[in-house]
Design a protein around this motif. Sequence first.
Motif, PDB file in Angstrom:
ATOM      1  N   LYS A  31      32.639  51.364 148.799  1.00 55.23           N
ATOM      2  CA  LYS A  31      31.372  52.698 149.013  1.00 55.23           C
ATOM      3  C   LYS A  31      30.566  52.455 147.815  1.00 55.23           C
ATOM      4  CE  LYS A  31      33.171  54.751 153.161  1.00 55.23           C
ATOM      5  NZ  LYS A  31      32.150  54.100 154.057  1.00 55.23           N
ATOM      6  N   TRP A  32      29.417  53.036 147.812  1.00 55.48           N
ATOM      7  CA  TRP A  32      28.387  53.038 146.499  1.00 55.48           C
ATOM      8  C   TRP A  32      27.534  54.371 146.938  1.00 55.48           C
ATOM      9  CZ3 TRP A  32      29.310  50.507 141.957  1.00 55.48           C
ATOM     10  CH2 TRP A  32      30.032  49.248 142.008  1.00 55.48           C
ATOM     11  N   ASP A  33      27.386  55.038 145.793  1.00 56.79           N
ATOM     12  CA  ASP A  33      26.314  56.046 145.868  1.00 56.79           C
ATOM     13  C   ASP A  33      24.875  55.498 145.163  1.00 56.79           C
ATOM     14  OD1 ASP A  33      27.893  57.916 147.226  1.00 56.79           O
ATOM     15  OD2 ASP A  33      28.803  58.754 145.346  1.00 56.79           O
ATOM     16  N   VAL A  34      23.993  55.366 145.758  1.00 61.72           N
ATOM     17  CA  VAL A  34      22.971  54.818 145.461  1.00 61.72           C
ATOM     18  C   VAL A  34      21.715  55.608 145.140  1.00 61.72           C
ATOM     19  CG1 VAL A  34      21.219  52.932 145.649  1.00 61.72           C
ATOM     20  CG2 VAL A  34      23.613  52.674 146.279  1.00 61.72           C
ATOM     21  N   VAL A  35      21.165  55.546 143.889  1.00 66.18           N
ATOM     22  CA  VAL A  35      19.773  56.424 143.922  1.00 66.18           C
ATOM     23  C   VAL A  35      18.650  55.607 143.551  1.00 66.18           C
ATOM     24  CG1 VAL A  35      19.028  58.229 142.169  1.00 66.18           C
ATOM     25  CG2 VAL A  35      21.295  58.180 142.425  1.00 66.18           C
ATOM     26  N   THR A  44      18.402  58.875 147.834  1.00 69.88           N
ATOM     27  CA  THR A  44      19.529  58.485 147.749  1.00 69.88           C
ATOM     28  C   THR A  44      19.992  57.918 149.198  1.00 69.88           C
ATOM     29  OG1 THR A  44      20.408  60.712 148.216  1.00 69.88           O
ATOM     30  CG2 THR A  44      20.142  60.343 145.987  1.00 69.88           C
ATOM     31  N   GLN A  45      21.194  57.123 148.967  1.00 71.20           N
ATOM     32  CA  GLN A  45      21.770  56.392 150.012  1.00 71.20           C
ATOM     33  C   GLN A  45      23.276  56.063 149.638  1.00 71.20           C
ATOM     34  OE1 GLN A  45      19.745  52.644 150.426  1.00 71.20           O
ATOM     35  NE2 GLN A  45      18.830  53.566 151.922  1.00 71.20           N
ATOM     36  N   GLN A  46      24.144  55.812 150.670  1.00 69.67           N
ATOM     37  CA  GLN A  46      25.535  55.277 150.572  1.00 69.67           C
ATOM     38  C   GLN A  46      25.399  54.133 151.124  1.00 69.67           C
ATOM     39  OE1 GLN A  46      29.346  56.889 151.848  1.00 69.67           O
ATOM     40  NE2 GLN A  46      29.334  57.671 149.739  1.00 69.67           N
ATOM     41  N   TRP A  47      25.875  52.962 150.112  1.00 66.34           N
ATOM     42  CA  TRP A  47      26.105  51.701 150.748  1.00 66.34           C
ATOM     43  C   TRP A  47      27.494  51.431 150.881  1.00 66.34           C
ATOM     44  CZ3 TRP A  47      23.331  48.353 146.484  1.00 66.34           C
ATOM     45  CH2 TRP A  47      21.866  48.367 146.624  1.00 66.34           C
ATOM     46  N   THR A  48      27.859  50.735 152.184  1.00 69.71           N
ATOM     47  CA  THR A  48      29.094  50.222 152.213  1.00 69.71           C
ATOM     48  C   THR A  48      29.142  48.557 152.095  1.00 69.71           C
ATOM     49  OG1 THR A  48      29.883  51.968 153.881  1.00 69.71           O
ATOM     50  CG2 THR A  48      31.109  49.962 153.865  1.00 69.71           C
ATOM     51  N   VAL A  49      29.793  48.178 151.180  1.00 67.37           N
ATOM     52  CA  VAL A  49      29.879  46.815 150.930  1.00 67.37           C
ATOM     53  C   VAL A  49      31.129  46.213 151.309  1.00 67.37           C
ATOM     54  CG1 VAL A  49      29.280  44.989 149.013  1.00 67.37           C
ATOM     55  CG2 VAL A  49      28.270  47.336 149.007  1.00 67.37           C
ATOM     56  N   SER A  50      31.084  44.953 152.023  1.00 70.01           N
ATOM     57  CA  SER A  50      32.220  44.139 152.436  1.00 70.01           C
ATOM     58  C   SER A  50      31.907  42.798 152.000  1.00 70.01           C
ATOM     59  CB  SER A  50      32.569  44.431 153.824  1.00 70.01           C
ATOM     60  OG  SER A  50      31.475  43.845 154.665  1.00 70.01           O
ATOM     61  N   GLY A  51      32.814  41.999 152.104  1.00 66.92           N
ATOM     62  CA  GLY A  51      32.360  40.547 151.558  1.00 66.92           C
ATOM     63  C   GLY A  51      33.654  39.744 151.432  1.00 66.92           C
ATOM     64  N   MET A 113      10.423  49.572 143.738  1.00 64.92           N
ATOM     65  CA  MET A 113      11.436  50.579 143.231  1.00 64.92           C
ATOM     66  C   MET A 113      12.573  49.881 142.339  1.00 64.92           C
ATOM     67  SD  MET A 113      12.658  50.916 147.079  1.00 64.92           S
ATOM     68  CE  MET A 113      12.260  49.487 148.116  1.00 64.92           C
ATOM     69  N   SER A 114      13.207  50.779 141.738  1.00 73.79           N
ATOM     70  CA  SER A 114      14.532  50.574 140.982  1.00 73.79           C
ATOM     71  C   SER A 114      15.697  51.421 141.551  1.00 73.79           C
ATOM     72  CB  SER A 114      14.318  50.574 139.440  1.00 73.79           C
ATOM     73  OG  SER A 114      13.847  51.941 139.223  1.00 73.79           O
ATOM     74  N   PHE A 115      16.906  50.836 141.437  1.00 74.37           N
ATOM     75  CA  PHE A 115      18.099  51.566 141.758  1.00 74.37           C
ATOM     76  C   PHE A 115      19.254  51.527 140.679  1.00 74.37           C
ATOM     77  CE2 PHE A 115      19.322  47.494 143.111  1.00 74.37           C
ATOM     78  CZ  PHE A 115      20.697  47.244 142.862  1.00 74.37           C
ATOM     79  N   THR A 116      19.997  52.357 140.791  1.00 80.50           N
ATOM     80  CA  THR A 116      21.313  52.504 140.066  1.00 80.50           C
ATOM     81  C   THR A 116      22.524  53.095 140.944  1.00 80.50           C
ATOM     82  OG1 THR A 116      20.960  54.806 139.442  1.00 80.50           O
ATOM     83  CG2 THR A 116      20.448  53.104 137.919  1.00 80.50           C
ATOM     84  N   ALA A 117      23.752  52.418 140.919  1.00 84.25           N
ATOM     85  CA  ALA A 117      24.670  52.814 141.835  1.00 84.25           C
ATOM     86  C   ALA A 117      26.123  52.968 141.073  1.00 84.25           C
ATOM     87  CB  ALA A 117      24.828  51.735 142.964  1.00 84.25           C
ATOM     88  N   THR A 118      26.520  53.932 141.822  1.00 81.07           N
ATOM     89  CA  THR A 118      28.160  54.205 141.122  1.00 81.07           C
ATOM     90  C   THR A 118      29.131  54.242 142.303  1.00 81.07           C
ATOM     91  OG1 THR A 118      27.809  56.620 141.274  1.00 81.07           O
ATOM     92  CG2 THR A 118      27.637  55.453 138.970  1.00 81.07           C
ATOM     93  N   ARG A 119      30.454  53.889 142.078  1.00 81.00           N
ATOM     94  CA  ARG A 119      31.545  53.934 143.068  1.00 81.00           C
ATOM     95  C   ARG A 119      31.339  55.280 143.699  1.00 81.00           C
ATOM     96  NH1 ARG A 119      33.739  49.560 144.569  1.00 81.00           N
ATOM     97  NH2 ARG A 119      33.913  47.916 142.711  1.00 81.00           N
ATOM     98  N   ALA A 120      31.347  55.453 144.971  1.00 83.52           N
ATOM     99  CA  ALA A 120      31.566  56.628 145.725  1.00 83.52           C
ATOM    100  C   ALA A 120      33.091  57.104 145.577  1.00 83.52           C
ATOM    101  CB  ALA A 120      31.202  56.345 147.110  1.00 83.52           C
ATOM    102  N   GLU A 121      33.244  58.532 145.575  1.00 82.79           N
ATOM    103  CA  GLU A 121      34.427  59.082 145.552  1.00 82.79           C
ATOM    104  C   GLU A 121      35.128  59.225 146.810  1.00 82.79           C
ATOM    105  OE1 GLU A 121      35.262  61.435 142.330  1.00 82.79           O
ATOM    106  OE2 GLU A 121      34.029  60.329 141.069  1.00 82.79           O
TER     107      GLU A 121
END
Length: 121
Positions: A31-35, A44-51, A113-121
């Motif tokens: 999970k990532w917190d995206v700005v 802001t959003q939260q991404w869930t990444v799988s793969g 647009m541009s974004f930055t993302a950090t791991r969600a806690e």
Amino acid sequence: MASQLSVRTRAALAALVFVLPAFASEGIVGKWDVVWDTEGGVRTQQWTVSGEGETVTLEFAGNEFQGTFKDGRLEFGGDFYSAEAGYSAVLKVEGSFMDGKLSGKGTWDQYAMSFTATRAE
């Protein structure tokens, strides 16, 4: 030099060539917190990444996207419905993974647009 490598060493190196791509997406899975910095302000959003391997799936805001993650580069896109705008348009995102963070740029309809993302806690 290749002839100087032992059979065991050559086998191990060959295995890495095939095994490492299988774990490529693991660096960004979770999970990532995206700005987003958009023309309309910060979002802001939260991404869930799988793969698996170089293929990734991203889920956010009720949408799901297929993309790739290879050599530290993330790319995905598809039709994105924005409840705020009230319509769908094609979203294209390109980013990079460095020092445990994601950053990049995207377009949605005519908006950049541009974004930055950090791991969600």
